[in-house]
Design a protein around this motif. Structure first.
Motif, mmCIF file in Angstrom:
data_model
loop_
_atom_site.group_PDB
_atom_site.id
_atom_site.type_symbol
_atom_site.label_atom_id
_atom_site.label_comp_id
_atom_site.label_asym_id
_atom_site.label_seq_id
_atom_site.Cartn_x
_atom_site.Cartn_y
_atom_site.Cartn_z
ATOM 1 N N LEU A 262 0.822 -1.199 0.000
ATOM 2 C CA LEU A 262 0.000 0.000 0.000
ATOM 3 C C LEU A 262 0.860 1.255 0.000
ATOM 4 C CD1 LEU A 262 -2.760 -1.064 2.567
ATOM 5 C CD2 LEU A 262 -2.822 -1.180 0.061
ATOM 6 N N LYS A 263 1.994 1.178 0.704
ATOM 7 C CA LYS A 263 2.888 2.329 0.787
ATOM 8 C C LYS A 263 3.446 2.681 -0.585
ATOM 9 C CE LYS A 263 6.745 1.584 2.942
ATOM 10 N NZ LYS A 263 7.756 1.354 4.010
ATOM 11 N N ILE A 264 3.930 1.677 -1.311
ATOM 12 C CA ILE A 264 4.486 1.920 -2.636
ATOM 13 C C ILE A 264 3.383 2.259 -3.626
ATOM 14 C CG2 ILE A 264 5.629 0.759 -4.577
ATOM 15 C CD1 ILE A 264 7.420 -0.625 -2.565
ATOM 16 N N GLY A 265 2.236 1.571 -3.487
ATOM 17 C CA GLY A 265 1.114 1.874 -4.378
ATOM 18 C C GLY A 265 0.645 3.302 -4.225
ATOM 19 N N PHE A 302 9.345 11.872 -11.986
ATOM 20 C CA PHE A 302 7.900 12.108 -11.926
ATOM 21 C C PHE A 302 7.304 11.580 -10.620
ATOM 22 C CE2 PHE A 302 8.290 7.897 -13.751
ATOM 23 C CZ PHE A 302 7.251 7.179 -13.168
ATOM 24 N N LEU A 303 7.950 10.589 -9.984
ATOM 25 C CA LEU A 303 7.447 10.082 -8.711
ATOM 26 C C LEU A 303 7.683 11.066 -7.571
ATOM 27 C CD1 LEU A 303 8.413 6.282 -8.739
ATOM 28 C CD2 LEU A 303 6.174 7.304 -9.089
ATOM 29 N N ASN A 304 8.573 12.037 -7.786
ATOM 30 C CA ASN A 304 8.795 13.056 -6.752
ATOM 31 C C ASN A 304 7.551 13.903 -6.530
ATOM 32 O OD1 ASN A 304 11.400 12.135 -6.547
ATOM 33 N ND2 ASN A 304 12.308 13.784 -7.754
ATOM 34 N N CYS A 320 3.654 11.681 0.745
ATOM 35 C CA CYS A 320 4.548 10.529 0.906
ATOM 36 C C CYS A 320 5.905 11.011 1.398
ATOM 37 C CB CYS A 320 4.705 9.791 -0.417
ATOM 38 S SG CYS A 320 3.163 9.101 -1.044
ATOM 39 N N SER A 321 6.591 10.162 2.136
ATOM 40 C CA SER A 321 7.930 10.508 2.601
ATOM 41 C C SER A 321 8.952 10.240 1.503
ATOM 42 C CB SER A 321 8.279 9.684 3.846
ATOM 43 O OG SER A 321 8.429 8.322 3.502
ATOM 44 N N VAL A 322 10.130 10.817 1.674
ATOM 45 C CA VAL A 322 11.209 10.593 0.707
ATOM 46 C C VAL A 322 11.558 9.115 0.635
ATOM 47 C CG1 VAL A 322 13.632 11.054 0.193
ATOM 48 C CG2 VAL A 322 12.153 12.912 0.964
ATOM 49 N N SER A 323 11.580 8.434 1.788
ATOM 50 C CA SER A 323 11.929 7.012 1.794
ATOM 51 C C SER A 323 10.895 6.185 1.044
ATOM 52 C CB SER A 323 12.068 6.498 3.230
ATOM 53 O OG SER A 323 10.839 6.601 3.925
ATOM 54 N N GLU A 327 11.705 3.929 -2.253
ATOM 55 C CA GLU A 327 11.384 2.504 -2.340
ATOM 56 C C GLU A 327 10.577 2.209 -3.599
ATOM 57 O OE1 GLU A 327 9.561 0.957 1.137
ATOM 58 O OE2 GLU A 327 11.345 1.179 2.391
ATOM 59 N N ALA A 328 9.653 3.101 -3.931
ATOM 60 C CA ALA A 328 8.871 2.931 -5.159
ATOM 61 C C ALA A 328 9.787 2.982 -6.379
ATOM 62 C CB ALA A 328 7.793 4.005 -5.256
#
Length: 572
Positions: A262-265, A302-304, A320-323, A327-328
């Motif tokens: 869920l975190k990465i999603g 783009f994920l930033n 979302c956090s930087v970590s 991870e994503a």
């Protein structure tokens, strides 16, 4: 004063003996001296040997069962084998999700083993029911003149896919659980973990070899019920062995962190939602310099966007956090490697299908009255793996270490690429041998005789099996270690399921290619490349096509691998 200098050294082993990242079966911090390492790994490797014996006890000869006992055409049977194999290789994604997010690896292995045993039991029942062998049916090994009742066909395929479900939970968790028995932060255990992947594949191939040399003979010459019943019994014994090691295992500690899936999603969801959002949530200094927080990597920028909030707030849960973002990115950057290995996976689907059907048409006799089962030729893949793994681990790796000064000798990506090159060579050999087989059939006037034995020794097929076996030592083992090491710690099962999904998608692509080529080349009264009469078919054209696709895949892989940057925690 003398005592004060001795005591710290006396207590150091006790401090070092406890692992922070693992617990024992009672939930206590695991002790290095009494848990994990090779003692525990041996139990787990034993389970894998039995599981591979059971799985290949079905897959290696399935095409002969479908074309014989179920009366399917060669093209349809090959598609069914590839579809089932593809499903079995994709389901580990679901199994890994359940294990890493909710249940844990150990319970998932136990539950999956029970489903596996149930599926194998039903498969055995479907093969021994009396109406599968009615007296008016032809009993020739190559073909059956009648079809079994529909209910029994349904039972067979239900059992077959239940085995795939069991394998989906079993496969990614067993190997990840085995690797968990070694502490990657300890130099000695880190080296042992690298060897674990080599010997894992070595022992696994031993199980496949036993299957190819014994079980296929039983299936072809004695009884299919016994041929399916033996793997079922083996899986029961394997589950018992696995449970015996319960007290010795190290169990990964699951913290209070968010669900990794869920975190990465959520990173991807947030990045899409914020696609048109400006960087107003960043500090004035960061905006002035046009930069993101310095911890962010420069790839997949783009994920930033997931670091931003549409309303400018930074409440927990909205940003979302930087970590999380990193991870994503670590998962996403695996995709080019994953995609470029698909051609290798398509080649991987051929030995249990068309390689086996080739062998059926050739002279398989040894001495007087004994014929080698065509599916047993796959034992040469296992034999080449069993012979080459010790050479690789004990000779090539130490030699390469001297030259490259890397713990693994060559990098994981170099290892994968070497195997991909060998797979191209294997398909070239396969095409050349098939050309010769067709010429021999024409020379002896056998083109229009479907089930005639072509007077050409089946041993001509050995080089393609052997080369492909050596290719697996490089690519398969390299992919296992690569997808285990290059994902976040809590997603190790997912990493191994991603590796397995390469072969799932490859099997589906192989099935798709067969379907398209069969319709294209078999229309308007033409002879299909996959004609049931292999002496009129053109498997050689198909093999040349696969050699070309593999060359393209290797070129794409080399381009992707050259720019890949390993995780900082990776040892290669």
């Amino acid at each position: 004063m003398a005592h004060s200098g001795i005591l710290p050294h006396a207590h150091t082993p006790l401090l070092d003996d406890t692992l922070d990242s693992a617990v024992d079966y009672k939930g206590r911090p695991a002790r290095r001296c009494s848990s994990g390492r090779w003692r525990s790994a041996c139990f787990i490797i034993g389970v894998e040997v039995a599981e591979r014996f059971a799985y290949y006890g079905i897959e290696s000869n399935l095409i002969n069962y479908l074309t014989g006992r179920l009366g399917q055409s060669m093209a349809t049977a090959a598609q069914n084998v590839n579809t089932w194999s593809g499903t079995a290789s994709m389901l580990p994604l679901l199994g890994a999700f359940v294990a890493d997010s909710y249940v844990g690896r150990y319970p998932t292995i136990v539950i999956a083993s029970l489903l596996y045993i149930l599926g194998l039991g039903l498969l055995t029942v479907s093969a021994v029911l009396p109406s599968f062998n009615p007296s008016h049916c032809q009993t020739d090994k190559e073909i059956s003149s009648c079809s079994p009742p529909m209910l029994q066909v349904i039972l067979f395929f239900f059992a077959l896919y239940l085995v795939a479900v069991g394998q989906g939970g079993h496969k990614p968790c067993v190997q990840a659980f085995g690797a968990d028995q070694f502490d990657g932060k300890n130099p000695e255990e880190s080296k042992a973990k690298s060897s674990f992947f080599n010997w894992w594949y070595f022992c696994m191939s031993g199980g496949i070899l036993i299957n190819s040399s014994i079980l296929n003979y039983i299936q072809d010459n004695l009884n299919w019920g016994l041929g399916f019943g033996i793997p079922c019994t083996t899986m029961v014994a394997a589950l018992f062995v696995f449970l015996l090691g319960t007290k010795t295992y190290r169990y990964s500690v699951k913290g209070d962190e968010k669900n990794p899936f869920l975190k990465i999603g959520w990173v991807f969801v947030a990045a899409i939602k914020n696609w048109h959002t400006t960087d107003s949530s960043l500090t004035d200094e960061e905006v002035a310099h046009g930069t993101w927080p310095h911890q962010c990597s420069h790839k997949f920028k783009f994920l930033n966007k997931a670091l931003l909030a549409p309303d400018g707030s930074k409440e927990d849960g909205k940003v979302c956090s930087v970590s999380d973002v990193e991870e994503a990115k670590s998962v996403l950057r695996l995709f080019p490697i994953w995609a470029s290995c698909l051609a290798f996976a398509i080649v991987f689907a051929q030995p249990p299908t068309f390689f086996t059907k080739q062998g059926v048409t050739m002279d398989r006799s040894i001495g007087s009255g004994f014929k080698v089962p065509a599916a047993s030729l796959q034992c040469f893949i296992s034999l080449s793996i069993l012979l080459f793994v010790p050479i690789y681990d004990r000779i090539l790796v130490p030699t390469a270490r001297v030259l490259t000064r890397k713990p693994s000798g060559i990098t994981m990506l170099q290892r994968i690429g070497t195997g991909m090159l060998l797979s191209v060579i294997a398909m070239v050999f396969a095409a050349l041998v098939e050309v010769q087989r067709l010429k021999t059939a024409e020379q002896y006037g056998l083109v229009d005789i479907p089930y005639a034995t072509v007077p050409m020794a089946v041993w001509w097929l050995i080089p393609q099996y052997v080369i492909f076996g050596v290719a697996q030592v490089f690519t398969m083992v390299g992919l296992q270690e690569f997808f285990y090491d290059e994902v976040p710690n809590e997603l190790r099962s997912v990493g191994l399921s991603l590796y397995l999904s390469i072969f799932g998608v490859g099997s589906f692509l192989s099935s798709f290619l067969i379907s398209v080529i069969n319709k294209t080349t078999g229309g308007d009264g033409q002879t299909s490349w996959f004609n049931d009469n292999l002496n009129q078919a053109h498997l050689d054209y198909f093999y040349w096509l696969l050699a070309g696709l593999s060359t393209v895949g290797l070129s794409t892989y080399l381009y992707s691998a050259r720019s890949y940057i390993y995780n900082s925690t990776s040892t290669t």
